[in-house]
Design a protein around this motif. Structure first.
Motif, PDB file in Angstrom:
ATOM      1  N   GLY A  61       0.815  -1.215   0.000  1.00 29.32           N
ATOM      2  CA  GLY A  61       0.000   0.000   0.000  1.00 29.32           C
ATOM      3  C   GLY A  61       0.844   1.259   0.000  1.00 29.32           C
ATOM      4  O   GLY A  61       0.546   2.230  -0.713  1.00 29.32           O
ATOM      5  N   PHE A  62       1.921   1.253   0.785  1.00 25.43           N
ATOM      6  CA  PHE A  62       2.808   2.416   0.824  1.00 25.43           C
ATOM      7  C   PHE A  62       3.505   2.599  -0.521  1.00 25.43           C
ATOM      8  O   PHE A  62       3.647   3.722  -1.022  1.00 25.43           O
ATOM      9  CB  PHE A  62       3.814   2.251   1.960  1.00 25.43           C
ATOM     10  CG  PHE A  62       4.633   3.487   2.255  1.00 25.43           C
ATOM     11  CD1 PHE A  62       4.184   4.749   1.923  1.00 25.43           C
ATOM     12  CD2 PHE A  62       5.864   3.372   2.876  1.00 25.43           C
ATOM     13  CE1 PHE A  62       4.951   5.890   2.209  1.00 25.43           C
ATOM     14  CE2 PHE A  62       6.637   4.491   3.164  1.00 25.43           C
ATOM     15  CZ  PHE A  62       6.172   5.756   2.826  1.00 25.43           C
ATOM     16  N   ILE A 114       6.292   5.818   9.391  1.00 24.03           N
ATOM     17  CA  ILE A 114       6.501   6.394   8.064  1.00 24.03           C
ATOM     18  C   ILE A 114       5.511   5.736   7.111  1.00 24.03           C
ATOM     19  O   ILE A 114       5.590   4.536   6.852  1.00 24.03           O
ATOM     20  CB  ILE A 114       7.940   6.158   7.585  1.00 24.03           C
ATOM     21  CG1 ILE A 114       8.935   6.746   8.591  1.00 24.03           C
ATOM     22  CG2 ILE A 114       8.169   6.745   6.197  1.00 24.03           C
ATOM     23  CD1 ILE A 114      10.354   6.286   8.392  1.00 24.03           C
ATOM     24  N   GLY A 115       4.545   6.493   6.617  1.00 25.83           N
ATOM     25  CA  GLY A 115       3.536   5.883   5.765  1.00 25.83           C
ATOM     26  C   GLY A 115       2.545   6.896   5.227  1.00 25.83           C
ATOM     27  O   GLY A 115       2.805   8.105   5.231  1.00 25.83           O
ATOM     28  N   ALA A 116       1.420   6.414   4.777  1.00 27.93           N
ATOM     29  CA  ALA A 116       0.391   7.266   4.184  1.00 27.93           C
ATOM     30  C   ALA A 116      -0.970   6.602   4.325  1.00 27.93           C
ATOM     31  O   ALA A 116      -1.066   5.374   4.449  1.00 27.93           O
ATOM     32  CB  ALA A 116       0.697   7.501   2.701  1.00 27.93           C
ATOM     33  N   PHE A 117      -2.018   7.407   4.315  1.00 30.33           N
ATOM     34  CA  PHE A 117      -3.372   6.881   4.177  1.00 30.33           C
ATOM     35  C   PHE A 117      -3.646   6.728   2.681  1.00 30.33           C
ATOM     36  O   PHE A 117      -3.593   7.707   1.924  1.00 30.33           O
ATOM     37  CB  PHE A 117      -4.402   7.836   4.794  1.00 30.33           C
ATOM     38  CG  PHE A 117      -4.385   7.863   6.291  1.00 30.33           C
ATOM     39  CD1 PHE A 117      -5.028   6.881   7.026  1.00 30.33           C
ATOM     40  CD2 PHE A 117      -3.728   8.872   6.978  1.00 30.33           C
ATOM     41  CE1 PHE A 117      -5.013   6.898   8.413  1.00 30.33           C
ATOM     42  CE2 PHE A 117      -3.710   8.907   8.363  1.00 30.33           C
ATOM     43  CZ  PHE A 117      -4.355   7.912   9.086  1.00 30.33           C
ATOM     44  N   TYR A 118      -3.911   5.507   2.251  1.00 27.55           N
ATOM     45  CA  TYR A 118      -4.122   5.250   0.821  1.00 27.55           C
ATOM     46  C   TYR A 118      -4.999   4.017   0.695  1.00 27.55           C
ATOM     47  O   TYR A 118      -4.601   2.916   1.079  1.00 27.55           O
ATOM     48  CB  TYR A 118      -2.781   5.040   0.114  1.00 27.55           C
ATOM     49  CG  TYR A 118      -2.862   5.085  -1.386  1.00 27.55           C
ATOM     50  CD1 TYR A 118      -3.120   6.277  -2.052  1.00 27.55           C
ATOM     51  CD2 TYR A 118      -2.659   3.943  -2.146  1.00 27.55           C
ATOM     52  CE1 TYR A 118      -3.177   6.325  -3.444  1.00 27.55           C
ATOM     53  CE2 TYR A 118      -2.716   3.977  -3.534  1.00 27.55           C
ATOM     54  CZ  TYR A 118      -2.980   5.173  -4.175  1.00 27.55           C
ATOM     55  OH  TYR A 118      -3.044   5.223  -5.541  1.00 27.55           O
ATOM     56  N   GLN A 119      -6.196   4.204   0.149  1.00 27.17           N
ATOM     57  CA  GLN A 119      -7.186   3.134   0.150  1.00 27.17           C
ATOM     58  C   GLN A 119      -6.986   2.153  -1.007  1.00 27.17           C
ATOM     59  O   GLN A 119      -6.657   2.556  -2.127  1.00 27.17           O
ATOM     60  CB  GLN A 119      -8.601   3.721   0.051  1.00 27.17           C
ATOM     61  CG  GLN A 119      -8.972   4.649   1.194  1.00 27.17           C
ATOM     62  CD  GLN A 119      -9.030   3.949   2.532  1.00 27.17           C
ATOM     63  OE1 GLN A 119      -9.161   2.725   2.604  1.00 27.17           O
ATOM     64  NE2 GLN A 119      -8.929   4.721   3.609  1.00 27.17           N
ATOM     65  N   PRO A 120      -7.207   0.858  -0.749  1.00 24.33           N
ATOM     66  CA  PRO A 120      -7.189  -0.129  -1.838  1.00 24.33           C
ATOM     67  C   PRO A 120      -8.452  -0.007  -2.689  1.00 24.33           C
ATOM     68  O   PRO A 120      -9.408   0.687  -2.310  1.00 24.33           O
ATOM     69  CB  PRO A 120      -7.162  -1.462  -1.083  1.00 24.33           C
ATOM     70  CG  PRO A 120      -7.897  -1.178   0.188  1.00 24.33           C
ATOM     71  CD  PRO A 120      -7.527   0.237   0.549  1.00 24.33           C
ATOM     72  N   ARG A 121      -8.460  -0.697  -3.801  1.00 25.56           N
ATOM     73  CA  ARG A 121      -9.650  -0.716  -4.656  1.00 25.56           C
ATOM     74  C   ARG A 121     -10.598  -1.846  -4.253  1.00 25.56           C
ATOM     75  O   ARG A 121     -11.776  -1.813  -4.585  1.00 25.56           O
ATOM     76  CB  ARG A 121      -9.245  -0.876  -6.119  1.00 25.56           C
ATOM     77  CG  ARG A 121      -8.403   0.265  -6.648  1.00 25.56           C
ATOM     78  CD  ARG A 121      -9.135   1.603  -6.593  1.00 25.56           C
ATOM     79  NE  ARG A 121      -8.344   2.680  -7.149  1.00 25.56           N
ATOM     80  CZ  ARG A 121      -8.386   3.064  -8.426  1.00 25.56           C
ATOM     81  NH1 ARG A 121      -9.189   2.427  -9.280  1.00 25.56           N
ATOM     82  NH2 ARG A 121      -7.637   4.053  -8.850  1.00 25.56           N
ATOM     83  N   ARG A 122     -10.076  -2.841  -3.566  1.00 21.92           N
ATOM     84  CA  ARG A 122     -10.902  -3.963  -3.086  1.00 21.92           C
ATOM     85  C   ARG A 122     -10.078  -4.739  -2.062  1.00 21.92           C
ATOM     86  O   ARG A 122      -8.851  -4.718  -2.090  1.00 21.92           O
ATOM     87  CB  ARG A 122     -11.305  -4.885  -4.238  1.00 21.92           C
ATOM     88  CG  ARG A 122     -12.223  -6.053  -3.846  1.00 21.92           C
ATOM     89  CD  ARG A 122     -12.754  -6.763  -5.093  1.00 21.92           C
ATOM     90  NE  ARG A 122     -13.547  -5.852  -5.914  1.00 21.92           N
ATOM     91  CZ  ARG A 122     -13.867  -6.064  -7.181  1.00 21.92           C
ATOM     92  NH1 ARG A 122     -13.446  -7.162  -7.799  1.00 21.92           N
ATOM     93  NH2 ARG A 122     -14.592  -5.198  -7.861  1.00 21.92           N
ATOM     94  N   VAL A 123     -10.787  -5.411  -1.154  1.00 18.23           N
ATOM     95  CA  VAL A 123     -10.144  -6.341  -0.222  1.00 18.23           C
ATOM     96  C   VAL A 123     -10.783  -7.712  -0.438  1.00 18.23           C
ATOM     97  O   VAL A 123     -12.016  -7.844  -0.381  1.00 18.23           O
ATOM     98  CB  VAL A 123     -10.330  -5.903   1.244  1.00 18.23           C
ATOM     99  CG1 VAL A 123      -9.671  -6.907   2.189  1.00 18.23           C
ATOM    100  CG2 VAL A 123      -9.763  -4.506   1.468  1.00 18.23           C
ATOM    101  N   LEU A 124      -9.961  -8.714  -0.714  1.00 22.84           N
ATOM    102  CA  LEU A 124     -10.438 -10.081  -0.934  1.00 22.84           C
ATOM    103  C   LEU A 124     -10.018 -10.956   0.235  1.00 22.84           C
ATOM    104  O   LEU A 124      -8.834 -11.294   0.365  1.00 22.84           O
ATOM    105  CB  LEU A 124      -9.868 -10.650  -2.236  1.00 22.84           C
ATOM    106  CG  LEU A 124     -10.312  -9.993  -3.543  1.00 22.84           C
ATOM    107  CD1 LEU A 124      -9.554 -10.614  -4.717  1.00 22.84           C
ATOM    108  CD2 LEU A 124     -11.809 -10.146  -3.743  1.00 22.84           C
TER     109      LEU A 124
END
Length: 374
Positions: free
Chosen positions: A122-123, A164-174
């Motif tokens: 994700g990062f 050290i990171g970011a908020f960043y959403q996935p497109r889907r979780v399986l």
């Protein structure tokens, strides 16, 4: 029914509502190998599957085969397994692969593994060309009920976990429940820590259910597992939907984590699993809640008993023989919830409701002394 053979469960979906960044959490069986699991995701000429040396022999082949239905090229990044590798050096392996193959900003990253793989993928997705799409495919219980949902991505620093990171959403979780058949018992227990936390902070009816179903969950009973994963995801989705970037409510999801992260950092990343540290950390946070006059002793005992039944430690380790409490406090001042050097704890205001509070160092020292192993 135990997970000794592939399940035949209907796929369930939990929606995480974030406007244009909304996505579904899909929970079921035999999801990884089905091309239909990836329908509706961004199409691109290339995809990159990020996984690790433990997961790859088990699940990479079916994922790769399914992805070839959507992507002409499917590249792979094989990372070393373990929390101790969640760092800049390992992250660079992902960037190296993306650059070596000339991947563009339409390339889709797939995180196939546990929380470490998911956080790092994700990062990388948030950073590469300032953002490319990614999909979470969590293969551990802990990742399915917690780390894969909500868009927190990060690596560790020697002075603090996930700093050290970011908020960043996935497109889907399986969430393919079949993958949990291959987990060692210790990893299963670690995942149960993140399941247990949802009861005290948000849903005591779920906590009651967990007390009755814990033996089935430890044995990986299919129906119990599906219920636990679904309800955990529902609670997390509701909290994240209300507070995506942890400016308020979302902090309650860190119940037990302030103490737990101190355990992980103090012992050295990877010595205790994250869920093991959270299990002991929840017991410490409950004890702090009791000493603040918020919950009674029987509640603390109920939580401690449930943590123990999950196969998790209820007492924290000694991380400094000379000044154990002082060392804990030093690590906890690096917690992301700390403000101007003041440690802020997630406490149970009443069973089923959590809040963030400060506590005097003297009281926290008492809790540490009372909750650490002899």
């Amino acid at each position: 029914m135990s997970l000794t053979a592939p399940l035949t469960l209907t796929t369930e979906r939990v929606a995480l509502d974030l406007g244009a960044r909304s996505y579904d959490i899909c929970i079921g069986a035999d999801l990884l190998a089905q091309a239909s699991s990836y329908e509706g995701l961004p199409a691109s000429s290339a995809a990159v599957v990020v996984t690790n040396t433990t997961v790859a022999p088990l699940w990479l082949a079916p994922v790769r085969a399914a992805l070839h239905e959507r992507h002409r090229q499917v590249h792979e990044v094989l990372l070393p397994d373990g929390e101790e590798h969640k760092n800049w050096q390992t992250l660079q392996r992902i960037f190296d692969t993306l650059l070596e193959h000339g991947c563009d900003r339409k390339t889709v990253l797939y995180a196939l593994g546990g929380g470490v793989v998911g956080d790092m993928t994700g990062f990388a997705a948030a950073s590469y060309m300032r953002g490319v799409p990614f999909v979470q495919i969590p293969t551990t219980l802990l990742a399915q009920v917690d780390s894969s949902v909500g868009g927190k991505t990060a690596i560790n620093h020697p002075l603090g976990k996930n700093m050290i990171g970011a908020f960043y959403q996935p497109r889907r979780v399986l969430c393919d429940l079949d993958t949990l058949r291959t987990l060692p018992a210790r990893e299963r227990s670690a995942g149960l820590a993140e399941v247990i936390k949802y009861g005290p902070i948000a849903d005591m009816a779920f906590f009651d259910w967990l007390e009755g179903a814990m033996d089935q969950l430890v044995a990986l009973d299919a129906d119990a597992l599906r219920t636990a994963v679904r309800r955990s995801c529902e609670i997390k989705a509701a909290v994240v939907g209300a507070d995506e970037t942890e400016s308020g409510l979302r902090a309650i999801l860190n119940f037990g984590h302030t103490f737990g992260h101190a355990i992980e950092a103090g012992m050295g990343y990877g010595v205790w699993l994250h869920g093991e540290a959270v299990g002991a950390g929840m017991c410490m946070a409950a004890e702090l809640s009791h000493r603040l006059g918020l919950v009674d002793a029987p509640f603390v005992q109920r939580l401690r008993a449930l943590v123990a039944r999950a196969g998790l430690p209820t007492r924290a380790p000694v991380i400094d023989a000379d000044d154990n409490a002082g060392r804990y406090l030093a690590w906890m001042r690096l917690d992301k919830k700390s403000e101007a050097g003041s440690i802020r704890f997630v406490v149970i205001a009443e069973p089923g409701r959590a809040e963030v509070r400060e506590a005097p160092d003297a009281l926290v020292r008492e809790v540490i002394d009372a909750c650490c192993a002899d």
